[in-house]
Scaffold this motif. Structure first.
Motif, PDB file in Angstrom:
ATOM      1  N   MET A  90      -0.135  12.831   5.222  1.00 48.37           N
ATOM      2  CA  MET A  90       0.821  11.919   5.812  1.00 48.37           C
ATOM      3  C   MET A  90       1.523  11.182   4.670  1.00 48.37           C
ATOM      4  N   PRO A  91       2.851  11.273   4.583  1.00 49.12           N
ATOM      5  CA  PRO A  91       3.571  10.611   3.489  1.00 49.12           C
ATOM      6  C   PRO A  91       3.607   9.093   3.679  1.00 49.12           C
ATOM      7  N   VAL A  92       3.736   8.406   2.554  1.00 54.03           N
ATOM      8  CA  VAL A  92       3.944   6.962   2.541  1.00 54.03           C
ATOM      9  C   VAL A  92       5.374   6.758   2.066  1.00 54.03           C
ATOM     10  N   VAL A  93       6.165   6.040   2.859  1.00 52.55           N
ATOM     11  CA  VAL A  93       7.581   5.855   2.545  1.00 52.55           C
ATOM     12  C   VAL A  93       7.874   4.361   2.442  1.00 52.55           C
ATOM     13  N   TYR A  94       8.488   3.963   1.336  1.00 54.96           N
ATOM     14  CA  TYR A  94       8.945   2.590   1.152  1.00 54.96           C
ATOM     15  C   TYR A  94      10.443   2.569   1.416  1.00 54.96           C
ATOM     16  N   PHE A 100      17.361   2.160   3.278  1.00 51.52           N
ATOM     17  CA  PHE A 100      17.409   3.072   2.136  1.00 51.52           C
ATOM     18  C   PHE A 100      15.982   3.408   1.696  1.00 51.52           C
ATOM     19  N   GLU A 101      15.703   4.686   1.461  1.00 48.42           N
ATOM     20  CA  GLU A 101      14.382   5.124   1.042  1.00 48.42           C
ATOM     21  C   GLU A 101      14.206   4.852  -0.448  1.00 48.42           C
ATOM     22  N   LEU A 102      13.349   3.893  -0.772  1.00 48.05           N
ATOM     23  CA  LEU A 102      13.116   3.516  -2.159  1.00 48.05           C
ATOM     24  C   LEU A 102      12.145   4.470  -2.849  1.00 48.05           C
ATOM     25  N   TYR A 103      11.146   4.942  -2.108  1.00 46.11           N
ATOM     26  CA  TYR A 103      10.154   5.843  -2.690  1.00 46.11           C
ATOM     27  C   TYR A 103       9.427   6.574  -1.579  1.00 46.11           C
ATOM     28  N   VAL A 139      -1.450  13.630  -2.573  1.00 47.02           N
ATOM     29  CA  VAL A 139      -2.274  13.309  -3.730  1.00 47.02           C
ATOM     30  C   VAL A 139      -1.992  14.346  -4.808  1.00 47.02           C
ATOM     31  N   GLY A 140      -1.876  13.916  -6.041  1.00 51.26           N
ATOM     32  CA  GLY A 140      -1.563  14.813  -7.139  1.00 51.26           C
ATOM     33  C   GLY A 140      -0.076  14.955  -7.375  1.00 51.26           C
ATOM     34  N   GLN A 141       0.735  14.207  -6.627  1.00 53.35           N
ATOM     35  CA  GLN A 141       2.194  14.269  -6.782  1.00 53.35           C
ATOM     36  C   GLN A 141       2.597  13.818  -8.180  1.00 53.35           C
ATOM     37  N   ASP A 142       1.936  12.790  -8.670  1.00 52.13           N
ATOM     38  CA  ASP A 142       2.176  12.342 -10.034  1.00 52.13           C
ATOM     39  C   ASP A 142       0.873  11.794 -10.613  1.00 52.13           C
ATOM     40  N   TYR A 143       0.917  11.416 -11.843  1.00 47.42           N
ATOM     41  CA  TYR A 143      -0.275  10.985 -12.553  1.00 47.42           C
ATOM     42  C   TYR A 143      -0.804   9.641 -12.059  1.00 47.42           C
ATOM     43  N   TYR A 144       0.056   8.755 -11.596  1.00 40.07           N
ATOM     44  CA  TYR A 144      -0.319   7.380 -11.301  1.00 40.07           C
ATOM     45  C   TYR A 144      -0.828   7.159  -9.880  1.00 40.07           C
ATOM     46  N   LEU A 197      -0.390   6.426  -5.690  1.00 39.73           N
ATOM     47  CA  LEU A 197       0.464   5.645  -4.803  1.00 39.73           C
ATOM     48  C   LEU A 197       0.799   4.288  -5.420  1.00 39.73           C
ATOM     49  N   PRO A 198       2.090   3.987  -5.628  1.00 48.40           N
ATOM     50  CA  PRO A 198       2.454   2.681  -6.185  1.00 48.40           C
ATOM     51  C   PRO A 198       2.342   1.587  -5.130  1.00 48.40           C
ATOM     52  N   THR A 199       2.124   0.368  -5.583  1.00 52.38           N
ATOM     53  CA  THR A 199       2.058  -0.782  -4.686  1.00 52.38           C
ATOM     54  C   THR A 199       3.481  -1.258  -4.384  1.00 52.38           C
ATOM     55  N   PRO A 200       3.657  -2.052  -3.319  1.00 51.54           N
ATOM     56  CA  PRO A 200       4.985  -2.612  -3.051  1.00 51.54           C
ATOM     57  C   PRO A 200       5.541  -3.420  -4.226  1.00 51.54           C
TER      58      PRO A 200
END
Length: 69
Positions: free
Chosen positions: A1-5, A12-15, A20-25, A27-30
């Protein structure tokens, strides 16, 4: 399930975090998303704010569940 900000003013879709594994870091916080855009939506120039529980939506198989109690 995607998380969309998204911007609460213009939508506007910010992120989008797809998996999991999409990037090194992970899920970013708000707060991190707000820092990336210097606290301003790039589309409508509205001030970005941390979401309240009333603004968070969870969709499960097409049904939207609100955290508002």
């Amino acid at each position: 399930m995607p998380v969309v900000y998204v911007c609460k003013n213009c939508g506007f879709e910010l992120y989008r975090f797809e998996r999991v594994g999409q990037d090194y870091y992970g899920l970013p916080t708000p707060s991190e998303i707000m820092n990336w855009y210097s606290g301003v939506c790039p589309k409508c120039n509205a001030k970005l704010e941390r979401p309240s529980l009333n603004r968070i939506k969870i969709a499960f198989r097409g049904k939207i569940i609100s955290l508002k109690q």
